[in-house]
Scaffold this motif. Sequence first.
Motif, PDB file in Angstrom:
ATOM      1  N   ALA A   1       0.841  -1.199   0.000  1.00 52.98           N
ATOM      2  CA  ALA A   1       0.000   0.000   0.000  1.00 52.98           C
ATOM      3  C   ALA A   1       0.874   1.246   0.000  1.00 52.98           C
ATOM      4  O   ALA A   1       2.084   1.176   0.198  1.00 52.98           O
ATOM      5  CB  ALA A   1      -0.903  -0.012   1.230  1.00 52.98           C
ATOM      6  N   ASP A   2       0.238   2.372  -0.193  1.00 55.71           N
ATOM      7  CA  ASP A   2       0.893   3.673  -0.188  1.00 55.71           C
ATOM      8  C   ASP A   2       0.607   4.330   1.157  1.00 55.71           C
ATOM      9  O   ASP A   2      -0.554   4.574   1.499  1.00 55.71           O
ATOM     10  CB  ASP A   2       0.340   4.524  -1.329  1.00 55.71           C
ATOM     11  CG  ASP A   2       1.058   5.851  -1.495  1.00 55.71           C
ATOM     12  OD1 ASP A   2       1.641   6.366  -0.516  1.00 55.71           O
ATOM     13  OD2 ASP A   2       1.019   6.390  -2.613  1.00 55.71           O
TER      14      ASP A   2
ATOM     15  N   PRO B   1      -6.680   2.216   3.427  1.00 53.79           N
ATOM     16  CA  PRO B   1      -6.540   0.823   2.981  1.00 53.79           C
ATOM     17  C   PRO B   1      -5.556   0.017   3.836  1.00 53.79           C
ATOM     18  O   PRO B   1      -5.724  -1.192   4.004  1.00 53.79           O
ATOM     19  CB  PRO B   1      -6.028   0.944   1.543  1.00 53.79           C
ATOM     20  CG  PRO B   1      -6.392   2.316   1.104  1.00 53.79           C
ATOM     21  CD  PRO B   1      -6.376   3.160   2.341  1.00 53.79           C
ATOM     22  N   ILE B   2      -4.554   0.677   4.381  1.00 54.04           N
ATOM     23  CA  ILE B   2      -3.607  -0.003   5.258  1.00 54.04           C
ATOM     24  C   ILE B   2      -4.333  -0.509   6.501  1.00 54.04           C
ATOM     25  O   ILE B   2      -4.194  -1.669   6.894  1.00 54.04           O
ATOM     26  CB  ILE B   2      -2.443   0.932   5.642  1.00 54.04           C
ATOM     27  CG1 ILE B   2      -1.625   1.278   4.399  1.00 54.04           C
ATOM     28  CG2 ILE B   2      -1.576   0.305   6.734  1.00 54.04           C
ATOM     29  CD1 ILE B   2      -0.617   2.384   4.601  1.00 54.04           C
TER      30      ILE B   2
END
Length: 149
Positions: free
Chosen positions: A15-16, A22-23
């Motif tokens: 992930a970013d 989302p993490i």
Amino acid sequence: MLTSTPEGACDYIDADVRDPAPILAAAEGTLDFTRPAALMLLGILGHISDYDQARSVVRHLMDALPPGSFLTLSDGANTSQAREEAHRRYAGTGAVPYILRSPEQIMGFFDGLDLLEPGVVPVSRWRPDPSPFGPPAHVDTFGGVARKR
């Protein structure tokens, strides 16, 4: 190679960090967000050029953790001309940008948390083991550990 055991689980999330939602969603499959945990951000926030955005990422991630959780964080500091020159050369290679910050800015990532002694210091001087050779050398990477109330 990541492996898990009956005593604990290990997982990888691709992930970013600039998008923490989302993490956290993916981490819910492994972590119990009702129990204290440790968040480690080591050498990563310098890749977020905007300081306010980097602070927002830390707050977002820490907000998901319950009281008693810890944050350990370190990043490159702009505390020497040699380090700044090395980063100018690094930037000239076309590599992923990395922003050096002041120790005060790095300390700002811990706002609202209880910072453990000795605070935000060069990482080589964060609770070093006694040595007959004197104190550890100064490094231009600052970090600390803090506990969420």
